[in-house]
Scaffold this motif. Sequence first.
Motif, PDB file in Angstrom:
ATOM      1  N   GLN A 274     -13.443 -17.251  -4.575  1.00  0.00           N
ATOM      2  CA  GLN A 274     -13.716 -16.186  -3.504  1.00  0.00           C
ATOM      3  C   GLN A 274     -14.137 -17.007  -2.281  1.00  0.00           C
ATOM      4  N   TYR A 275     -14.202 -18.303  -2.284  1.00  0.00           N
ATOM      5  CA  TYR A 275     -14.870 -19.022  -1.020  1.00  0.00           C
ATOM      6  C   TYR A 275     -14.350 -19.987  -0.490  1.00  0.00           C
TER       7      TYR A 275
ATOM      8  N   GLN B 187     -26.425 -15.617  -8.118  1.00  0.00           N
ATOM      9  CA  GLN B 187     -26.673 -14.301  -8.564  1.00  0.00           C
ATOM     10  C   GLN B 187     -25.688 -13.992 -10.013  1.00  0.00           C
TER      11      GLN B 187
ATOM     12  N   GLN C 172     -17.896 -23.895   5.103  1.00  0.00           N
ATOM     13  CA  GLN C 172     -18.139 -22.921   6.330  1.00  0.00           C
ATOM     14  C   GLN C 172     -18.946 -21.811   5.682  1.00  0.00           C
ATOM     15  N   ASP C 173     -18.558 -21.403   4.486  1.00  0.00           N
ATOM     16  CA  ASP C 173     -19.249 -20.289   3.922  1.00  0.00           C
ATOM     17  C   ASP C 173     -20.021 -20.786   2.595  1.00  0.00           C
ATOM     18  N   GLU C 174     -20.694 -21.984   2.614  1.00  0.00           N
ATOM     19  CA  GLU C 174     -21.131 -22.580   1.577  1.00  0.00           C
ATOM     20  C   GLU C 174     -22.632 -21.828   1.231  1.00  0.00           C
ATOM     21  N   GLU C 175     -23.264 -21.316   2.148  1.00  0.00           N
ATOM     22  CA  GLU C 175     -24.647 -20.540   1.886  1.00  0.00           C
ATOM     23  C   GLU C 175     -24.161 -19.367   0.799  1.00  0.00           C
ATOM     24  N   ARG C 176     -23.261 -18.623   1.242  1.00  0.00           N
ATOM     25  CA  ARG C 176     -22.894 -17.420   0.602  1.00  0.00           C
ATOM     26  C   ARG C 176     -22.284 -17.690  -0.667  1.00  0.00           C
ATOM     27  N   ALA C 177     -21.650 -18.849  -0.912  1.00  0.00           N
ATOM     28  CA  ALA C 177     -20.829 -19.381  -1.942  1.00  0.00           C
ATOM     29  C   ALA C 177     -22.204 -19.656  -3.234  1.00  0.00           C
TER      30      ALA C 177
ATOM     31  N   SER D 180     -15.324 -22.952   0.670  1.00  0.00           N
ATOM     32  CA  SER D 180     -16.036 -24.002   0.504  1.00  0.00           C
ATOM     33  C   SER D 180     -15.651 -24.803  -0.798  1.00  0.00           C
TER      34      SER D 180
ATOM     35  N   ALA E 205     -24.975 -18.603  -2.835  1.00  0.00           N
ATOM     36  CA  ALA E 205     -25.891 -17.354  -3.408  1.00  0.00           C
ATOM     37  C   ALA E 205     -25.016 -16.436  -4.270  1.00  0.00           C
ATOM     38  N   ALA E 206     -23.808 -16.503  -4.207  1.00  0.00           N
ATOM     39  CA  ALA E 206     -22.890 -15.560  -5.277  1.00  0.00           C
ATOM     40  C   ALA E 206     -22.931 -16.313  -6.590  1.00  0.00           C
TER      41      ALA E 206
END
Length: 80
Positions: free
Chosen positions: A23-24, A74, A63-68, A26, A70-71
């Motif tokens: 989904q990411y 989780q 660019q979305d590494e932090e959200r990736a 990165s 974290a997901a």
Amino acid sequence: MTIGIPAGLEARPVAMLVQVASQYESSIYIEGDSKKVNAKSIMGMMTLGLNEGEAVLVTANGQDEERAVAAIEQYLSNAS
């Protein structure tokens, strides 16, 4: 982070993890037992053979590494 999936990373949990990672944008890598594999590769992830309670290192670059990360964290800690 520590694997919290009771069955460890077997076929179904690995497929779900690859879906989460995909989904990411990165690049996402999971490292365990001195192997580092692409978290978006189901075959690569299967080679890790990780079990519940084992520690892994998750890294991402993009660019979305932090959200990736974290997901992934989780999913690995809460999946059941």
